[in-house]
Design an enzyme around this catalytic site. Structure first.
Site, PDB file in Angstrom:
ATOM      1  N   HIS A  34      -5.976   4.133   5.986  1.00 48.52           N
ATOM      2  CA  HIS A  34      -5.085   5.000   5.202  1.00 48.52           C
ATOM      3  C   HIS A  34      -3.719   5.169   5.859  1.00 48.52           C
ATOM      4  O   HIS A  34      -2.973   6.096   5.530  1.00 48.52           O
ATOM      5  CB  HIS A  34      -5.734   6.356   4.905  1.00 48.52           C
ATOM      6  CG  HIS A  34      -6.920   6.232   3.997  1.00 48.52           C
ATOM      7  ND1 HIS A  34      -6.816   5.931   2.662  1.00 48.52           N
ATOM      8  CD2 HIS A  34      -8.255   6.348   4.247  1.00 48.52           C
ATOM      9  CE1 HIS A  34      -8.019   5.867   2.124  1.00 48.52           C
ATOM     10  NE2 HIS A  34      -8.910   6.104   3.068  1.00 48.52           N
TER      11      HIS A  34
ATOM     12  N   ASP B 291       0.855  -1.188   0.000  1.00 48.59           N
ATOM     13  CA  ASP B 291       0.000   0.000   0.000  1.00 48.59           C
ATOM     14  C   ASP B 291       0.889   1.235   0.000  1.00 48.59           C
ATOM     15  O   ASP B 291       1.936   1.261   0.670  1.00 48.59           O
ATOM     16  CB  ASP B 291      -0.910   0.018   1.226  1.00 48.59           C
ATOM     17  CG  ASP B 291      -1.860   1.208   1.203  1.00 48.59           C
ATOM     18  OD1 ASP B 291      -2.870   1.143   0.470  1.00 48.59           O
ATOM     19  OD2 ASP B 291      -1.584   2.214   1.898  1.00 48.59           O
TER      20      ASP B 291
ATOM     21  N   MET C 182       5.369   9.964  -3.442  1.00 48.72           N
ATOM     22  CA  MET C 182       4.967   8.880  -2.544  1.00 48.72           C
ATOM     23  C   MET C 182       5.552   9.214  -1.175  1.00 48.72           C
ATOM     24  O   MET C 182       6.768   9.346  -1.017  1.00 48.72           O
ATOM     25  CB  MET C 182       5.505   7.544  -3.048  1.00 48.72           C
ATOM     26  CG  MET C 182       5.137   6.370  -2.170  1.00 48.72           C
ATOM     27  SD  MET C 182       5.510   4.745  -2.935  1.00 48.72           S
ATOM     28  CE  MET C 182       7.330   4.785  -2.942  1.00 48.72           C
TER      29      MET C 182
ATOM     30  N   ASP D  50      -3.182  -0.771   5.932  1.00 44.63           N
ATOM     31  CA  ASP D  50      -3.903  -1.083   4.696  1.00 44.63           C
ATOM     32  C   ASP D  50      -3.245  -2.227   3.926  1.00 44.63           C
ATOM     33  O   ASP D  50      -3.931  -3.015   3.273  1.00 44.63           O
ATOM     34  CB  ASP D  50      -4.022   0.164   3.826  1.00 44.63           C
ATOM     35  CG  ASP D  50      -4.926   1.219   4.461  1.00 44.63           C
ATOM     36  OD1 ASP D  50      -5.523   0.924   5.512  1.00 44.63           O
ATOM     37  OD2 ASP D  50      -5.022   2.325   3.910  1.00 44.63           O
TER      38      ASP D  50
END
Length: 217
Positions: free
Chosen positions: A171, A11, A24, A176
């Site tokens: 999240h 994730d 990211m 996740d």
């Protein structure tokens, strides 16, 4: 001989929709299980995990994305890992986990997480992507194929309750990755049980009928 698969749930949490113009900010990976073409061996949750928070690589960001994941770009500029360090360490971790087997990344949806991870691996890791250029599976598509349904009916919210993960979607990258790994393993075990049941029905049928029964492969 074909290599066995090692499934790794991943994730990512980002500050925008695409890598390069956006960053990211965190990612996590967890080993879900092994499959040799005959049997699937599930790995205990959080027994083999990799997590990093990264320094942003671009100035642009979408406030709505940060509102969802709660990450602080200013904090990560000071305390996050450099992308090169993080991706080199991630690549080495994946290769260590799989050994001579094939690393297969699984995610929901894989298109989003793969786009960031592959781009970052190729740009920053000395040895590139440990998943090659295409070794990935989309969990929603996997369920769609196993259930024989259509894409609109393959959303997590529409899956049978016995397949859904026991942990929430928060999240947080590690939370996740674990949640999606549970979902994937549940679907995989269910699909194998369905296949065994079909084969049992075929073997128990009269010979004239067994010849007309097509097993699920």
């Amino acid at each position: 001989m074909p290599r066995p698969d090692v499934y790794i749930s991943a994730d990512v949490e980002t500050d925008g929709p695409i890598p390069g113009p956006y960053s990211m900010l965190s990612f996590a990976m967890t080993v879900v299980g092994h499959y040799d073409g005959r049997s699937f061996e599930r790995v205990a949750d959080r027994s083999a995990v990799f997590v990093r928070e990264l320094q942003p690589i671009a100035e642009d960001f979408e406030p709505d994305a940060l509102a969802v994941n709660g990450l602080d770009r200013d904090y990560l500029r000071e305390h996050g890992a450099s992308p090169k360090q993080a991706m080199d360490e991630a690549s080495a971790w994946v290769r260590e986990q799989v050994g001579s087997a094939r690393a297969v990344l699984v995610a929901y949806p894989v298109a989003f997480d793969w786009s960031f991870l592959y781009w970052y691996f190729q740009r920053y890791a000395a040895h590139g992507s440990p998943f090659g250029h295409s070794s990935c599976l989309d969990i929603r598509s996997f369920f769609l194929a196993c259930a024989g349904t259509v894409f609109d009916e393959a959303d997590k919210s529409r899956m049978p309750s016995f397949l859904r993960a026991s942990t929430p979607h928060t999240h947080d990258a590690l939370d996740d990755a674990v949640e999606q790994g549970q979902l994937f393993a549940n679907i995989f075990e269910w699909s194998l049980s369905q296949r065994r049941r079909q084969r049992h029905r075929s073997s128990a049928a009269p010979s004239w009928l067994a010849e007309r029964v097509v097993p699920i492969v």
